[in-house]
Write a protein that holds these residues in place. Structure first.
Motif, PDB file in Angstrom:
ATOM      1  N   ALA A 156      28.708  35.559  49.645  1.00  0.00           N
ATOM      2  CA  ALA A 156      29.428  36.836  49.724  1.00  0.00           C
ATOM      3  C   ALA A 156      28.878  37.868  48.747  1.00  0.00           C
ATOM      4  O   ALA A 156      28.839  39.060  49.064  1.00  0.00           O
ATOM      5  CB  ALA A 156      30.913  36.607  49.447  1.00  0.00           C
ATOM      6  N   LEU A 157      28.457  37.435  47.570  1.00  0.00           N
ATOM      7  CA  LEU A 157      28.059  38.370  46.524  1.00  0.00           C
ATOM      8  C   LEU A 157      26.573  38.728  46.536  1.00  0.00           C
ATOM      9  O   LEU A 157      26.202  39.833  46.147  1.00  0.00           O
ATOM     10  CB  LEU A 157      28.423  37.814  45.148  1.00  0.00           C
ATOM     11  N   ILE A 158      25.728  37.790  46.944  1.00  0.00           N
ATOM     12  CA  ILE A 158      24.285  38.028  46.856  1.00  0.00           C
ATOM     13  C   ILE A 158      23.655  38.044  48.255  1.00  0.00           C
ATOM     14  O   ILE A 158      23.350  39.093  48.779  1.00  0.00           O
ATOM     15  CB  ILE A 158      23.595  37.004  45.932  1.00  0.00           C
ATOM     16  N   ILE A 204      42.028  29.870  49.063  1.00  0.00           N
ATOM     17  CA  ILE A 204      42.913  30.702  48.234  1.00  0.00           C
ATOM     18  C   ILE A 204      42.189  31.129  46.958  1.00  0.00           C
ATOM     19  O   ILE A 204      42.256  32.295  46.555  1.00  0.00           O
ATOM     20  CB  ILE A 204      44.225  29.947  47.913  1.00  0.00           C
ATOM     21  N   LEU A 205      41.454  30.186  46.337  1.00  0.00           N
ATOM     22  CA  LEU A 205      40.665  30.534  45.142  1.00  0.00           C
ATOM     23  C   LEU A 205      39.637  31.618  45.448  1.00  0.00           C
ATOM     24  O   LEU A 205      39.448  32.549  44.671  1.00  0.00           O
ATOM     25  CB  LEU A 205      39.947  29.298  44.602  1.00  0.00           C
ATOM     26  N   LEU A 206      38.981  31.497  46.600  1.00  0.00           N
ATOM     27  CA  LEU A 206      37.983  32.498  46.972  1.00  0.00           C
ATOM     28  C   LEU A 206      38.618  33.852  47.270  1.00  0.00           C
ATOM     29  O   LEU A 206      38.075  34.888  46.888  1.00  0.00           O
ATOM     30  CB  LEU A 206      37.184  32.013  48.189  1.00  0.00           C
ATOM     31  N   ASN A 207      39.746  33.850  47.972  1.00  0.00           N
ATOM     32  CA  ASN A 207      40.430  35.121  48.261  1.00  0.00           C
ATOM     33  C   ASN A 207      40.810  35.847  46.976  1.00  0.00           C
ATOM     34  O   ASN A 207      40.813  37.075  46.928  1.00  0.00           O
ATOM     35  CB  ASN A 207      41.680  34.887  49.116  1.00  0.00           C
ATOM     36  N   LEU A 208      41.127  35.090  45.933  1.00  0.00           N
ATOM     37  CA  LEU A 208      41.485  35.697  44.652  1.00  0.00           C
ATOM     38  C   LEU A 208      40.268  36.105  43.829  1.00  0.00           C
ATOM     39  O   LEU A 208      40.295  37.110  43.129  1.00  0.00           O
ATOM     40  CB  LEU A 208      42.350  34.724  43.836  1.00  0.00           C
ATOM     41  N   SER A 209      39.192  35.321  43.912  1.00  0.00           N
ATOM     42  CA  SER A 209      38.065  35.552  43.000  1.00  0.00           C
ATOM     43  C   SER A 209      36.985  36.486  43.535  1.00  0.00           C
ATOM     44  O   SER A 209      36.378  37.219  42.744  1.00  0.00           O
ATOM     45  CB  SER A 209      37.441  34.218  42.590  1.00  0.00           C
ATOM     46  N   VAL A 210      36.711  36.481  44.827  1.00  0.00           N
ATOM     47  CA  VAL A 210      35.603  37.297  45.343  1.00  0.00           C
ATOM     48  C   VAL A 210      35.784  38.785  45.045  1.00  0.00           C
ATOM     49  O   VAL A 210      34.865  39.422  44.523  1.00  0.00           O
ATOM     50  CB  VAL A 210      35.359  37.040  46.853  1.00  0.00           C
ATOM     51  N   PRO A 211      36.949  39.377  45.346  1.00  0.00           N
ATOM     52  CA  PRO A 211      37.080  40.816  45.039  1.00  0.00           C
ATOM     53  C   PRO A 211      36.917  41.125  43.544  1.00  0.00           C
ATOM     54  O   PRO A 211      36.292  42.131  43.180  1.00  0.00           O
ATOM     55  CB  PRO A 211      38.500  41.158  45.506  1.00  0.00           C
ATOM     56  N   ARG A 212      37.428  40.265  42.701  1.00  0.00           N
ATOM     57  CA  ARG A 212      37.303  40.492  41.256  1.00  0.00           C
ATOM     58  C   ARG A 212      35.848  40.379  40.804  1.00  0.00           C
ATOM     59  O   ARG A 212      35.382  41.164  39.978  1.00  0.00           O
ATOM     60  CB  ARG A 212      38.183  39.502  40.506  1.00  0.00           C
ATOM     61  N   LEU A 213      35.151  39.370  41.321  1.00  0.00           N
ATOM     62  CA  LEU A 213      33.745  39.215  40.940  1.00  0.00           C
ATOM     63  C   LEU A 213      32.885  40.341  41.489  1.00  0.00           C
ATOM     64  O   LEU A 213      31.937  40.771  40.824  1.00  0.00           O
ATOM     65  CB  LEU A 213      33.217  37.857  41.419  1.00  0.00           C
ATOM     66  N   GLN A 214      33.196  40.826  42.683  1.00  0.00           N
ATOM     67  CA  GLN A 214      32.443  41.953  43.231  1.00  0.00           C
ATOM     68  C   GLN A 214      32.566  43.179  42.322  1.00  0.00           C
ATOM     69  O   GLN A 214      31.596  43.889  42.100  1.00  0.00           O
ATOM     70  CB  GLN A 214      32.926  42.292  44.642  1.00  0.00           C
ATOM     71  N   ARG A 215      33.770  43.404  41.824  1.00  0.00           N
ATOM     72  CA  ARG A 215      33.975  44.549  40.917  1.00  0.00           C
ATOM     73  C   ARG A 215      33.277  44.334  39.579  1.00  0.00           C
ATOM     74  O   ARG A 215      32.629  45.239  39.056  1.00  0.00           O
ATOM     75  CB  ARG A 215      35.462  44.789  40.683  1.00  0.00           C
ATOM     76  N   SER A 216      33.393  43.135  39.030  1.00  0.00           N
ATOM     77  CA  SER A 216      32.832  42.906  37.694  1.00  0.00           C
ATOM     78  C   SER A 216      31.303  42.804  37.720  1.00  0.00           C
ATOM     79  O   SER A 216      30.653  43.235  36.774  1.00  0.00           O
ATOM     80  CB  SER A 216      33.441  41.668  37.060  1.00  0.00           C
ATOM     81  N   LEU A 217      30.734  42.240  38.787  1.00  0.00           N
ATOM     82  CA  LEU A 217      29.276  42.123  38.864  1.00  0.00           C
ATOM     83  C   LEU A 217      28.633  43.376  39.449  1.00  0.00           C
ATOM     84  O   LEU A 217      27.435  43.570  39.336  1.00  0.00           O
ATOM     85  CB  LEU A 217      28.882  40.909  39.703  1.00  0.00           C
ATOM     86  N   ARG A 218      29.424  44.185  40.117  1.00  0.00           N
ATOM     87  CA  ARG A 218      28.948  45.416  40.766  1.00  0.00           C
ATOM     88  C   ARG A 218      27.741  45.169  41.645  1.00  0.00           C
ATOM     89  O   ARG A 218      26.702  45.810  41.529  1.00  0.00           O
ATOM     90  CB  ARG A 218      28.642  46.483  39.742  1.00  0.00           C
ATOM     91  N   LEU A 219      27.903  44.171  42.535  1.00  0.00           N
ATOM     92  CA  LEU A 219      26.812  43.831  43.460  1.00  0.00           C
ATOM     93  C   LEU A 219      27.025  44.481  44.796  1.00  0.00           C
ATOM     94  O   LEU A 219      28.070  44.701  45.259  1.00  0.00           O
ATOM     95  CB  LEU A 219      26.714  42.314  43.628  1.00  0.00           C
TER      96      LEU A 219
END
Length: 164
Positions: free
Chosen positions: A47-49, A149-164
Motif C-alpha cells: 500500500a505504501l511503496i 483491523i490493524l491495517l485499517n488503523l495503521s495504513v492511513p497514519r503511516l501514509q501521513r507520517s511517511l508522506r509517500l
C-alpha cells in the motif's frame, strides 16, 4: 527506498520471530495457527511503496526466516503460503478496488492457509489435509480479521507520517 524496504523486512522478521516465540496453540488449538502479523508488513509495503517492493520484502522475510530458524520443509510451507497470499493480494488490488484492508487481509489469510495446505498435500497426500480446509478457512477469518483491523488503523497514519 532500499533502506525503507530493509526496515520493513527487519520488522516483518521480528514479528515472525515473535509469533514463533508466543504460540497461540493454548488459546486456539490449531496446529501451526498464527495471526500473520508479519504478513501485515507485506500489505503495508504494497500500500505504501509498490507491489514489487512488497514482493521483495515478503520473499526476503520467508527466505531469511527459513534459513535462520527453519528447515527445508518449513521454508517450503512458508513459500507456498506466501506465494498464494501475495497472488491474492495482487488479485484483490486489481479486482476489488473498494475492498478495505479487512477484506483483503481475510482473503490473503485464506490464500496463505490454502497454500500451506497444498504444500502439505504435496508432501503427505491430499486426502487427510483437504478435510482440514474448512477449519483453516475459519482460522483465516479470525486471523485475517484481526490483522485487517490493524491495517485499517495503521495504513492511513503511516501514509501521513511517511508522506509517500
Amino acid at each position: 527506498m532500499i533502506c525503507l524496504c530493509a526496515v520493513f523486512t527487519a520488522t516483518a522478521m521480528m514479528l515472525s520471530y515473535l509469533e514463533a516465540l508466543l504460540p497461540l496453540t493454548p488459546l486456539i488449538p490449531l496446529p501451526g495457527f498464527k495471526l500473520g502479523l508479519a504478513n501485515t508488513v507485506t500489505v503495508l509495503v504494497f500500500a505504501l511503496i509498490s507491489p514489487r517492493a512488497a514482493a521483495a520484502v515478503s520473499a526476503l522475510r520467508i527466505l531469511l526466516m527459513g534459513l535462520l530458524f527453519g528447515s527445508a520443509v518449513s521454508l517450503f510451507f512458508s513459500a507456498a503460503g506466501g506465494l498464494l497470499s501475495f497472488a491474492a493480494l495482487l488479485l484483490a488490488s486489481r479486482l476489488l478496488r473498494r475492498c478495505s484492508y479487512l477484506g483483503i487481509s481475510v482473503l490473503c489469510a485464506a490464500a496463505h492457509n490454502l497454500g500451506q495446505l497444498l504444500a502439505a498435500a504435496c508432501l503427505f497426500g491430499r486426502e487427510i489435509f483437504l478435510s482440514y480446509l474448512p477449519v483453516l478457512l475459519l482460522a483465516a477469518l479470525l486471523s485475517g480479521g484481526l490483522t485487517g483491523i490493524l491495517l485499517n488503523l495503521s495504513v492511513p497514519r503511516l501514509q501521513r507520517s511517511l508522506r509517500l
